[in-house]
Structures are given as C-alpha cells and as structure tokens.
Design a protein around this motif. Structure first.
Motif, mmCIF file in Angstrom:
data_model
loop_
_atom_site.group_PDB
_atom_site.id
_atom_site.type_symbol
_atom_site.label_atom_id
_atom_site.label_comp_id
_atom_site.label_asym_id
_atom_site.label_seq_id
_atom_site.Cartn_x
_atom_site.Cartn_y
_atom_site.Cartn_z
ATOM 1 N N ILE A 65 0.838 -1.203 0.000
ATOM 2 C CA ILE A 65 0.000 0.000 0.000
ATOM 3 C C ILE A 65 0.874 1.254 0.000
ATOM 4 O O ILE A 65 0.668 2.177 -0.791
ATOM 5 N N THR A 66 1.849 1.295 0.891
ATOM 6 C CA THR A 66 2.833 2.382 0.887
ATOM 7 C C THR A 66 4.223 1.777 0.958
ATOM 8 O O THR A 66 4.388 0.588 1.273
ATOM 9 N N SER A 67 5.245 2.565 0.676
ATOM 10 C CA SER A 67 6.615 2.066 0.705
ATOM 11 C C SER A 67 7.580 3.225 0.880
ATOM 12 O O SER A 67 7.414 4.284 0.261
ATOM 13 N N VAL A 68 8.607 3.005 1.694
ATOM 14 C CA VAL A 68 9.606 4.044 1.905
ATOM 15 C C VAL A 68 10.505 4.220 0.689
ATOM 16 O O VAL A 68 11.244 5.203 0.588
ATOM 17 N N VAL A 69 10.464 3.274 -0.247
ATOM 18 C CA VAL A 69 11.310 3.364 -1.443
ATOM 19 C C VAL A 69 10.474 3.473 -2.714
ATOM 20 O O VAL A 69 10.954 3.165 -3.805
ATOM 21 N N ALA A 70 9.228 3.928 -2.582
ATOM 22 C CA ALA A 70 8.359 4.015 -3.753
ATOM 23 C C ALA A 70 8.960 4.901 -4.837
ATOM 24 O O ALA A 70 8.872 4.590 -6.036
ATOM 25 N N SER A 71 9.582 6.006 -4.454
ATOM 26 C CA SER A 71 10.152 6.922 -5.447
ATOM 27 C C SER A 71 11.407 6.359 -6.097
ATOM 28 O O SER A 71 11.822 6.814 -7.167
ATOM 29 N N PHE A 72 12.013 5.358 -5.469
ATOM 30 C CA PHE A 72 13.235 4.738 -5.978
ATOM 31 C C PHE A 72 12.929 3.617 -6.967
ATOM 32 O O PHE A 72 13.733 3.299 -7.832
ATOM 33 N N ARG A 73 11.745 3.042 -6.836
ATOM 34 C CA ARG A 73 11.383 1.896 -7.662
ATOM 35 C C ARG A 73 11.083 2.345 -9.088
ATOM 36 O O ARG A 73 10.380 3.329 -9.310
ATOM 37 N N THR A 74 11.611 1.590 -10.059
ATOM 38 C CA THR A 74 11.446 1.975 -11.466
ATOM 39 C C THR A 74 10.505 1.046 -12.232
ATOM 40 O O THR A 74 10.310 1.234 -13.431
ATOM 41 N N THR A 75 9.934 0.052 -11.567
ATOM 42 C CA THR A 75 9.081 -0.907 -12.265
ATOM 43 C C THR A 75 7.593 -0.574 -12.142
ATOM 44 O O THR A 75 6.771 -1.256 -12.755
ATOM 45 N N ILE A 76 7.254 0.435 -11.380
ATOM 46 C CA ILE A 76 5.890 0.936 -11.281
ATOM 47 C C ILE A 76 5.964 2.323 -10.660
ATOM 48 O O ILE A 76 6.864 2.606 -9.854
ATOM 49 N N THR A 77 5.056 3.207 -11.043
ATOM 50 C CA THR A 77 4.961 4.515 -10.399
ATOM 51 C C THR A 77 3.922 4.411 -9.295
ATOM 52 O O THR A 77 2.770 4.050 -9.547
ATOM 53 N N HIS A 78 4.331 4.726 -8.073
ATOM 54 C CA HIS A 78 3.517 4.439 -6.896
ATOM 55 C C HIS A 78 3.505 5.662 -5.984
ATOM 56 O O HIS A 78 4.553 6.091 -5.487
ATOM 57 N N THR A 79 2.328 6.257 -5.777
ATOM 58 C CA THR A 79 2.163 7.384 -4.854
ATOM 59 C C THR A 79 0.998 7.081 -3.917
ATOM 60 O O THR A 79 0.149 6.228 -4.209
ATOM 61 N N PHE A 80 0.940 7.804 -2.797
ATOM 62 C CA PHE A 80 -0.090 7.510 -1.785
ATOM 63 C C PHE A 80 -0.208 8.688 -0.836
ATOM 64 O O PHE A 80 0.696 9.535 -0.729
ATOM 65 N N SER A 81 -1.325 8.724 -0.145
ATOM 66 C CA SER A 81 -1.536 9.748 0.874
ATOM 67 C C SER A 81 -0.723 9.389 2.115
ATOM 68 O O SER A 81 -0.306 8.241 2.297
ATOM 69 N N ARG A 82 -0.524 10.380 2.980
ATOM 70 C CA ARG A 82 0.327 10.180 4.155
ATOM 71 C C ARG A 82 -0.452 9.778 5.402
ATOM 72 O O ARG A 82 0.147 9.673 6.486
ATOM 73 N N ASP A 83 -1.741 9.521 5.264
ATOM 74 C CA ASP A 83 -2.526 9.220 6.457
ATOM 75 C C ASP A 83 -2.781 7.720 6.650
ATOM 76 O O ASP A 83 -3.616 7.332 7.465
ATOM 77 N N TRP A 84 -2.084 6.881 5.913
ATOM 78 C CA TRP A 84 -2.168 5.447 6.166
ATOM 79 C C TRP A 84 -1.385 5.110 7.437
ATOM 80 O O TRP A 84 -0.270 5.594 7.638
ATOM 81 N N LYS A 85 -1.930 4.271 8.277
ATOM 82 C CA LYS A 85 -1.229 3.788 9.463
ATOM 83 C C LYS A 85 -0.550 2.467 9.119
ATOM 84 O O LYS A 85 -1.214 1.491 8.755
ATOM 85 N N ASP A 86 0.757 2.444 9.220
ATOM 86 C CA ASP A 86 1.540 1.278 8.827
ATOM 87 C C ASP A 86 2.019 0.535 10.070
ATOM 88 O O ASP A 86 2.863 1.032 10.827
#
Length: 473
Positions: A171-192
């Motif tokens: 759902i969220t990831s600390v390395v989402a911006s680093f990953r090149t195999t999918i573009t992944h963004t999310f809101s900051r109010d998810w509780k992980d």
C-alpha cells in the motif's frame, strides 16, 4: 673438446627431460610424502571427449546423501561454474565456491520435494500449457528493496515463460520513489503496522511484514511504466484482511469489501484505456489492507517482499493462518530467502549460533505452512570493512554462509551462494572500486547495475537446472 658443437646441448637437455616425464607418467603406482602425492599422469586427459567429466550438459541428482549436485567435483573444488560438463552423482561439492544451485533433501522428505524440484516441475507445466501461472515470493532486506534483483529476475523469466506485470506492491513504501518498475504514490494518512513498531496483538501482519489501516482520506495510486511487460495493467487484485461493509472507490467505481479470513482478495480487470489505478478509502469500518497485485492471465510472477534492516528472523512473527490463507488466495511455487547484510553488523564476529537457532524455527515453520512449495536460500553477498588502510572481506561472511548452507541441508531446501557468484573473497572491493562500479561505497549494498548482474546470474542458475530437467528421460 674445444671443437665440439655446444649449441645442441639445450636440445639434448629438453629431449631428455621430456623422455623422463613420459617414462614417469606411465609408472602405475602412487607415492605420497607429507602433502605431496605422486600419481600416474594422463597426458592426454584434456583432449579426451568421452568419460564422465567431459560429457554433455546433462546434470544428475545424487541419491543416498540427499544432495543434488550440479557440477563436477574438479570444477567445484576450483570454484568454477562447470557449464558444459556432466557430474558424478555421488560426488561431494564445495558449497563455499560452487556457483550453481545445490538442492537438498532430508531423510523425511521424498526426492520429488528436494530443493527446487517442485518449482522446476511447475515451470515445465507452465511451458507445456498445463498450468496458467507460476509465482515466486522473494523475501529479503534492503539488498532487494526498490525491486532490485527481483526486477531483472522477473523480466528474464517472463521473457522466456510468459507473463507481464510487476506482481505484489504494498500500500505504501519508503522506497516508492526509488522503484522503477511501477509509479507508486499515496496519501500520508495510512497507518503502517510492521515488524519494528510493535503492532497491537489484534493486528495480523501481511506477508510483506506490513499491514496498513486507512485514515479518513486515504488513497493510493499506481501507474504503469514505459517498459516491456510493465507498460499496462491487466489483472489487478486488492489484498486485504477481515472486512465488513468497508467501501473503496477504484477509479471512481465503488466496491464493498467483505470477508472474515486473514487474507481476502478483490479481483478486477483494468480498462486498457486507463493507465492509472486510483484506490480511495470510501468509508465504513477501517479494514486492514496489505497491497495490490498486477498480473496477466498466465506466466511467471516474482513478488518482492523487501524489508529494510531485518535479518530474516522477523518472518517468525508471521501468522501461520495468514500464510496458509495467502497460499490459498495467491499460491507460491518458490519461496526465496535472501538475507545476510544485517546479520553481519559486527564484521569480525564468526559465531552465528545466535542467528541459526531462530532461523531454524523460521524455515521449519515456513516449510510446514507451505508444504507444496520449493525453497531457495540465497547465501549472503560479500561484505567488506576497513581494516588499517584497506577494505577486506569481513571474517563473518564465510561463517554466515556456512550457517545458511546448514539450514538448506537440514530442511531440504535449495542453496545458491551469492558470495561465490560475486567472486568470493575481496569481490565487494572489486565491485565498488572496479572500472564498472557495481556496488555502493558502504561496501555492502549493490547499485542498480550490480543488482541487475545478480538477477541475471540467478536466472542463469535457475535455467541451468530447468534445462537439466528437460534432458532427463
């Protein structure tokens, strides 16, 4: 004597020496003195094309000892990958230097469940059109985060066996911006909730080690990237935990989630005209969410389950019920365990019994919860540390490799030595300081180019086993 032609002396010496060597080579006896051993020499051995060590690429499985070997003993002892050679099925191989995959069985398991055998059978069935999908769950630490290693392995497998799609994405990831195999963004109010923040007792962690709960305006957005087999979405699945009347809007279309199992799945097909998928929490009781999966209706899929800073012991916190249910909803044919960087936190430490004990419980429980699944333990990469004025391989590396190999032999899994494939002792220094830079200046982590090389090496090892199976009668 002064008139004798001395220019012929070197010729006489050479001819005499060769005659002595030929005579000695034909003596049929052995003699040893301390560490020296004299044996009959076969001077034409390198020219022979027949015999067990110079045959075709057929590789066979050892019986009795529970070990499947994929190299001839000479090549293994020399630390070489013995491509193009057959093996002695009863030989013992040096796991510390051998670059192929070693498969093990145990006294309580059948040969059909040894190492990677079931996974190889699944690949054969897929290639023959007898099944639709084959899945790999690849667990690791920061060495694989951002889809490193797994992206190249996935791409190669899909090129040969079919399939398109990146597989599981959290759902969220600390390395989402680093990953090149999918573009992944999310809101900051998810509780992980995850391994490291002590989740409440009623929270069941997902297979990634994370469980996400939505806030009032939570959303996630996934967009395909312009790469082969990743440039569009087809089959999409939302994985979530127990839910009752929880609503989500997927590209503005409302869905109601329900199900009381530890893992539930909502399947939908993506309109090929719409590139981005946006999922918004729509209200109702806040259910636990795990991630979203992207596949097509056939092929191989590699799910990246990376978690920064862990050793693999943390997998023992996963619920057996969750794992079994996940296997029902999204079955895996191979589980890869790739850890080591965070175990080597003290480079000169060589006693890893503290790590072996809990990891035995982890591997044992995973084997129980996934009885029809093959397992592959990846031996740690080289890791260097500064000693004096230079970087050298940490003494703990080979000690940890032995522990990881012992786990494979104890529980009948496959074993692949990344350290050997990198080049063994001192290889991390070469990967960092070589003309082609393959690793970072921390002398621990690979860069993208190095990760791509490792992915290619692992794919090659898998395909060597696969093609060996094709040659079996």
């Amino acid at each position: 004597m002064s008139g004798e032609n001395k220019s012929a002396y070197p010729f006489y010496i050479i001819v005499g020496s060769l005659l002595c060597l030929v005579i000695c080579s034909q003596l049929n006896f052995s003699f040893s003195f301390k560490d020296f051993q004299f044996r009959r020499l076969d001077m034409l051995s390198e020219l022979r094309t027949s015999g067990p060590e110079k045959d075709s690429t057929t590789l066979t499985a050892a019986k009795g000892g529970g070990k499947r070997s994929h190299a001839d003993s000479t090549a293994a002892a020399a630390g070489k990958t013995p491509e193009g050679t057959a093996v002695n099925p009863d030989a013992v191989y040096d796991f510390m230097s051998y670059k192929g995959i070693l498969n093990y069985t145990t006294a309580t398991s059948s040969d059909s469940n040894a190492g990677m055998d079931r996974f190889m059978e699944a690949l054969k069935e897929l290639k023959a059109g007898k099944r639709k999908k084959v899945r790999i769950a690849y667990f690791g630490d920061s060495m694989i985060e951002g889809d490193l290693i797994t992206s190249d392995l996935r791409d190669s497998l899909q090129t040969f066996f079919g399939g398109a799609g990146v597989g599981f994405v959290p759902i969220t990831s600390v390395v989402a911006s680093f990953r090149t195999t999918i573009t992944h963004t999310f809101s900051r109010d998810w509780k992980d909730y995850h391994y490291k923040n002590s989740p409440p007792s009623n929270v069941v962690l997902g297979l990634s080690g994370h469980t996400f709960y939505p806030g009032g305006g939570s959303w996630i957005k996934y967009t395909p990237v312009k790469k082969p087999r990743l440039n569009k979405f087809d089959e999409v699945s939302l994985l979530y935990g127990p839910a009752e009347a929880t609503t989500v809007n997927i590209n503005e279309k409302p869905y109601t989630l329900s199900g009381n199992a530890p893992v539930n799945k909502l399947d939908f097909r993506q309109d090929t005209g719409a590139g981005t998928i946006t999922i918004k929490y729509g209200g109702g009781p806040a259910a636990p969410f795990y991630g979203v999966c992207f596949e097509t209706d056939n092929g191989v899929y590699v799910d990246n389950f990376s978690f920064r800073g862990i050793s693999g012991v943390e997998l023992g916190h996963l619920s057996a019920g969750m794992i079994r249910r996940m296997q029902e909803e999204r079955p895996y044919d191979l589980v890869v365990l790739h850890y080591g960087a965070n175990v080597l936190f003290r480079p000169e430490l060589t006693d890893y019994s503290w790590y072996e004990r809990p990891m035995k419980k982890v591997v044992d429980s995973l084997r129980r919860d996934l009885p029809g699944t093959s397992f592959l333990i990846v031996g740690t990469a080289d890791k260097s540390y500064r000693k004096g004025d230079r970087y050298i391989t940490a003494p703990g590396v080979e000690a940890l490799l032995k522990v990881q190999h012992d786990l494979a032999t104890t529980y009948g899994t496959a074993y692949w030595n990344l350290y050997a494939n990198m080049g063994g002792s001192g290889s991390m220094v070469k990967w960092v300081e070589g003309d082609t830079v393959l690793a970072n200046k921390d002398y621990t982590h690979l860069n993208r180019q190095g990760a791509a090389k490792v992915g290619a090496l692992l794919y090659k090892a898998i395909m060597n086993d696969y093609r060996q199976g094709e040659q079996q009668p």
